[in-house]
Design an enzyme around this catalytic site. Structure first.
Site, PDB file in Angstrom:
ATOM      1  N   CYS A 291       0.834  -1.211   0.000  1.00 54.05           N
ATOM      2  CA  CYS A 291       0.000   0.000   0.000  1.00 54.05           C
ATOM      3  C   CYS A 291       0.864   1.254   0.000  1.00 54.05           C
ATOM      4  O   CYS A 291       0.450   2.286  -0.495  1.00 54.05           O
ATOM      5  CB  CYS A 291      -0.934  -0.023   1.204  1.00 54.05           C
ATOM      6  SG  CYS A 291      -0.081  -0.306   2.755  1.00 54.05           S
ATOM      7  N   GLU A 392      -3.829   3.587  -8.160  1.00 52.46           N
ATOM      8  CA  GLU A 392      -2.930   2.605  -7.558  1.00 52.46           C
ATOM      9  C   GLU A 392      -2.766   1.386  -8.470  1.00 52.46           C
ATOM     10  O   GLU A 392      -3.748   0.721  -8.810  1.00 52.46           O
ATOM     11  CB  GLU A 392      -3.509   2.153  -6.216  1.00 52.46           C
ATOM     12  CG  GLU A 392      -2.594   1.226  -5.465  1.00 52.46           C
ATOM     13  CD  GLU A 392      -3.228   0.695  -4.174  1.00 52.46           C
ATOM     14  OE1 GLU A 392      -4.426   0.364  -4.184  1.00 52.46           O
ATOM     15  OE2 GLU A 392      -2.513   0.607  -3.170  1.00 52.46           O
TER      16      GLU A 392
HETATM   17  P1  NAD Z   1      -9.549  -6.059  -1.809  1.00 50.15           P
HETATM   18  O1  NAD Z   1     -10.170  -4.748  -1.539  1.00 50.15           O
HETATM   19  O2  NAD Z   1      -9.828  -6.727  -3.101  1.00 50.15           O
HETATM   20  O3  NAD Z   1      -9.954  -7.116  -0.665  1.00 50.15           O
HETATM   21  C1  NAD Z   1      -9.777  -6.881   0.723  1.00 50.15           C
HETATM   22  C2  NAD Z   1     -10.726  -7.793   1.497  1.00 50.15           C
HETATM   23  O4  NAD Z   1     -12.074  -7.371   1.258  1.00 50.15           O
HETATM   24  C3  NAD Z   1     -10.676  -9.257   1.067  1.00 50.15           C
HETATM   25  O5  NAD Z   1     -10.864 -10.078   2.199  1.00 50.15           O
HETATM   26  C4  NAD Z   1     -11.853  -9.388   0.108  1.00 50.15           C
HETATM   27  O6  NAD Z   1     -12.381 -10.686   0.006  1.00 50.15           O
HETATM   28  C5  NAD Z   1     -12.869  -8.442   0.750  1.00 50.15           C
HETATM   29  N1  NAD Z   1     -13.829  -7.910  -0.214  1.00 50.15           N
HETATM   30  C6  NAD Z   1     -13.634  -7.641  -1.520  1.00 50.15           C
HETATM   31  N2  NAD Z   1     -14.754  -7.153  -2.085  1.00 50.15           N
HETATM   32  C7  NAD Z   1     -15.693  -7.114  -1.110  1.00 50.15           C
HETATM   33  C8  NAD Z   1     -17.057  -6.712  -1.058  1.00 50.15           C
HETATM   34  N3  NAD Z   1     -17.682  -6.251  -2.136  1.00 50.15           N
HETATM   35  N4  NAD Z   1     -17.706  -6.802   0.120  1.00 50.15           N
HETATM   36  C9  NAD Z   1     -17.066  -7.233   1.237  1.00 50.15           C
HETATM   37  N5  NAD Z   1     -15.778  -7.656   1.232  1.00 50.15           N
HETATM   38  C10 NAD Z   1     -15.090  -7.599   0.088  1.00 50.15           C
HETATM   39  O7  NAD Z   1      -8.007  -5.831  -1.591  1.00 50.15           O
HETATM   40  P2  NAD Z   1      -6.822  -6.776  -2.025  1.00 50.15           P
HETATM   41  O8  NAD Z   1      -6.736  -6.791  -3.507  1.00 50.15           O
HETATM   42  O9  NAD Z   1      -6.907  -8.053  -1.287  1.00 50.15           O
HETATM   43  O10 NAD Z   1      -5.573  -5.935  -1.411  1.00 50.15           O
HETATM   44  C11 NAD Z   1      -4.997  -4.877  -2.059  1.00 50.15           C
HETATM   45  C12 NAD Z   1      -5.504  -3.535  -1.550  1.00 50.15           C
HETATM   46  O11 NAD Z   1      -5.330  -3.421  -0.136  1.00 50.15           O
HETATM   47  C13 NAD Z   1      -4.711  -2.380  -2.149  1.00 50.15           C
HETATM   48  O12 NAD Z   1      -5.567  -1.323  -2.485  1.00 50.15           O
HETATM   49  C14 NAD Z   1      -3.784  -1.985  -1.011  1.00 50.15           C
HETATM   50  O13 NAD Z   1      -3.299  -0.664  -1.080  1.00 50.15           O
HETATM   51  C15 NAD Z   1      -4.659  -2.192   0.178  1.00 50.15           C
HETATM   52  N6  NAD Z   1      -3.837  -2.339   1.395  1.00 50.15           N
HETATM   53  C16 NAD Z   1      -3.853  -1.329   2.324  1.00 50.15           C
HETATM   54  C17 NAD Z   1      -3.044  -1.422   3.453  1.00 50.15           C
HETATM   55  C18 NAD Z   1      -3.029  -0.364   4.519  1.00 50.15           C
HETATM   56  O14 NAD Z   1      -2.589  -0.657   5.624  1.00 50.15           O
HETATM   57  N7  NAD Z   1      -3.453   0.851   4.222  1.00 50.15           N
HETATM   58  C19 NAD Z   1      -2.242  -2.555   3.613  1.00 50.15           C
HETATM   59  C20 NAD Z   1      -2.262  -3.541   2.638  1.00 50.15           C
HETATM   60  C21 NAD Z   1      -3.070  -3.431   1.535  1.00 50.15           C
END
Ligand code: NAD
Length: 424
Positions: A291, A392
Site C-alpha cells: 500500500c 494505484e
Molecule cells: P480487496 O479490496 O480486493 O480485498 C480486501 C478484502 O475485502 C478481502 O478479504 C476481500 O475478500 C474483501 N472484499 C472484496 N470485495 C468485497 C465486497 N464487495 N464486500 C465485502 N468484502 C469484500 O483488496 P486486495 O486486492 O486483497 O488488497 C490490495 C488492496 O489493499 C490495495 O488497495 C492496497 O493498497 C490495500 N492495502 C492497504 C493497506 C493499509 O494498511 N493501508 C495494507 C495492505 C493493503
C-alpha cells in the site's frame, strides 16, 4: 520452469473453537503464484457460515470464561499467542509465500515481527481505564467505563495477510472483544494456520473465528451482518465503498486501511546511489504490491539524467525467481487478475504518451514461465493527470516526473486522491 507438483492440502474453517467445512460443502482452490498450480483447498463460506461464526462470537462474549476473564489474564493469553507466533514464524511465512508469491525473506521478516504487536497489546490489556468527570453537582459521581464493542469483523487483503490481521486483532482481543476474520480468498490458509495457534494459546471457543470465502459473498455477508459491532477493512477503495454501503444499513462503525499512490521526491543535493536504492526498494519490493509503494518518483531536473541511468542499471540487476528461495529479489504477482491489471496500466501509460524506459512486459525467461511474473517497469515523462499517475497499480510500475520549482513539485505531489505515505 516452475513445474513442481504440490500435494493439495485441505483446510477447514475455525468457528466456535471447532474445525468445520462450509455448510454448503463447497470449497475452492488456492493457487501458488510461482507455479500457477493449486496447493490448497479452502471452504467456500457463504452468508450462513458468516452467521454461524458471528453467533459463536456473540456466545463467547456472554461466556464467563471470556466475559469475566481478568484483564491481566487476557494479557497473558495474548502474550502466549505472541510466543507461539514467534515459535511458528517459519511455517507461517512459508504458507504466506506459497499463497501470495511474496519473497520468503519479506514474509519471514514480517512473521518474526508480528509477535511484537501481541506483546504490546498484552501489556495494554489491564490498562484500559475510564475517567471520573467533575460536575457542578458535587453529590453526583460521573464516570466513564470502557467496555468491549462485542463482535469485531476483520476483512484482510492478500499482500501481508497475518501482519494486517494482527494490526487490529491484537487490539481487539486486548479490549475483550470476540473476532470474526474473513481473509482474502487469495490467501486464506495462513489465517487458518494461525487459528491453530490461537486455539493452542488457550482462548475460549468463539473468541476467534475464521470464515473463508469470497469478498462478494462471505465478505458482503460480514459487512451487512447486524450483530457485528465494528468492521475493520484493509483493502482497495472500491471494496471499502461496497462495504460502507452494506454497513450503513446497520450504522456499523468502520475502520478503513486503504491504498496509496505515494510520491518519492529526490532533490538535486541527494546522494544519488543511496536515493536510487531507496527508490528501488520503495517500488519494486514485494513486486510493488504494498500500500505504501513509492509509485510516483519526482526527480529534480539537475540530477534526472544521472539518476535515471543508475536506476535502470540497478533495476536490470534485480533477480526475479522462486519466492521461497532466499536469493530471489522479486517474486511473481499474487494473482492473474493482478497481472492483467498491471498490463492494463502499462498500456494506458503508453497511450497517454509516457516514455517506457524499462520493462513493460512479462519476462521471457523459461524458468519463470510457470509463474505470474512481470518485469520491473519504469516510465519517464508521466503526466500527473494520467491514469498511471493517479491510480494505484499495486504492481512493479514506477512513473517518473521531473521538477525544478519546489512549489510546483509540492502541488503535484499532493495532487492525489490518496494520502498514505511519502518519501524525500
Ligand atoms: P480487496 O479490496 O480486493 O480485498 C480486501 C478484502 O475485502 C478481502 O478479504 C476481500 O475478500 C474483501 N472484499 C472484496 N470485495 C468485497 C465486497 N464487495 N464486500 C465485502 N468484502 C469484500 O483488496 P486486495 O486486492 O486483497 O488488497 C490490495 C488492496 O489493499 C490495495 O488497495 C492496497 O493498497 C490495500 N492495502 C492497504 C493497506 C493499509 O494498511 N493501508 C495494507 C495492505 C493493503
Amino acid at each position: 520452469m516452475a513445474t513442481t507438483t504440490t500435494r493439495v492440502q485441505t483446510y477447514q474453517m475455525f468457528i466456535g473453537g471447532e474445525w468445520v467445512n462450509a455448510i454448503s460443502g463447497k470449497a475452492f482452490e488456492s493457487l501458488n503464484p510461482y507455479t500457477g498450480q493449486a496447493w490448497a483447498l479452502i471452504p467456500d463460506g457463504q452468508a450462513e457460515d458468516v452467521d454461524r461464526a458471528v453467533t459463536a462470537a456473540q456466545k463467547a462474549m456472554k461466556n464467563s470464561d471470556w466475559k469475566n476473564m481478568s484483564p491481566s489474564m487476557r494479557g497473558r493469553l495474548i502474550w502466549r499467542l505472541g510466543d507461539l507466533i514467534a515459535e511458528n514464524a517459519e511455517t507461517l511465512a512459508l504458507v504466506e509465500t506459497r499463497d501470495n508469491g511474496k519473497l520468503i525473506r519479506e514474509m519471514l521478516g514480517q512473521c518474526k515481527a508480528i509477535p511484537n504487536y501481541y506483546y504490546y497489546y498484552a501489556g495494554l490489556a489491564d490498562k484500559i481505564q475510564g475517567e471520573t468527570i467533575p460536575l457542578e453537582k458535587t453529590t453526583v459521581l460521573n464516570y466513564t467505563l470502557k467496555e468491549p464493542i462485542g463482535v469485531v469483523g476483520i476483512l484482510t487483503p492478500w499482500n501481508s495477510p497475518l501482519l494486517l490481521l494482527s494490526f487490529s486483532l491484537a487490539a481487539a482481543l486486548a479490549a475483550g472483544n470476540a473476532v470474526v476474520v474473513k481473509p482474502s480468498e487469495n490467501t486464506s490458509a495462513s489465517a487458518l494456520e494461525f487459528a491453530k495457534l490461537v486455539h493452542q494459546a488457550g482462548f475460549p471457543p468463539g473468541v476467534f473465528n475464521v470464515v473463508t470465502g469470497f469478498g462478494k459473498t462471505a465478505g458482503a455477508a460480514m459487512s451487512s451482518h447486524p450483530n457485528i459491532g465494528k468492521l475493520v477493512v484493509t483493502g482497495g477503495r472500491e471494496t471499502a465503498k461496497a462495504v460502507a454501503r452494506l454497513a450503513s444499513e446497520n450504522l456499523t462503525p468502520m475502520l478503513l486501511e486503504l491504498g496509496g499512490k505515494s510520491p518519492n521526491i529526490v532533490f538535486d543535493d541527494a546522494v544519488v546511489p543511496n536515493a536510487v536504492n531507496g527508490c528501488i526498494a520503495g517500488i519494486f519490493a514485494a513486486s510493488g504490491q504494498t500500500c505504501i509503494a513509492g509509485s510516483r518518483l519526482f526527480l529534480h531536473e539537475n540530477i534526472h539524467e544521472e539518476f535515471l541511468q543508475r536506476l535502470v542499471e540497478r533495476t536490470k540487476q534485480i533477480k526475479m525467481g522462486d519466492p521461497s528461495s532466499m536469493d530471489s529479489e522479486m517474486g511473481p504477482m499474487a494473482t492473474t487478475a493482478q497481472l492483467d491489471k498491471v498490463q492494463g496500466f502499462v498500456d494506458s501509460a503508453l497511450s497517454d504518451g509516457a516514455q517506457l524506459i524499462y520493462g513493460g512486459q512479462r519476462p521471457d525467461s523459461p524458468e519463470l514461465e510457470g509463474g505470474w511474473f512481470y518485469m520491473p517497469t519504469i516510465f519517464d515523462d508521466v503526466g500527473n493527470d494520467t491514469y498511471l499517475a493517479q491510480e494505484e497499480v499495486f504492481g512493479p510500475v514506477l512513473g517518473i516526473q521531473k521538477f525544478i520549482d519546489e512549489e510546483d513539485l509540492i502541488e503535484r505531489a499532493n495532487d492525489s486522491l490518496y494520502g498514505l505515505a511519502a518519501g524525500i
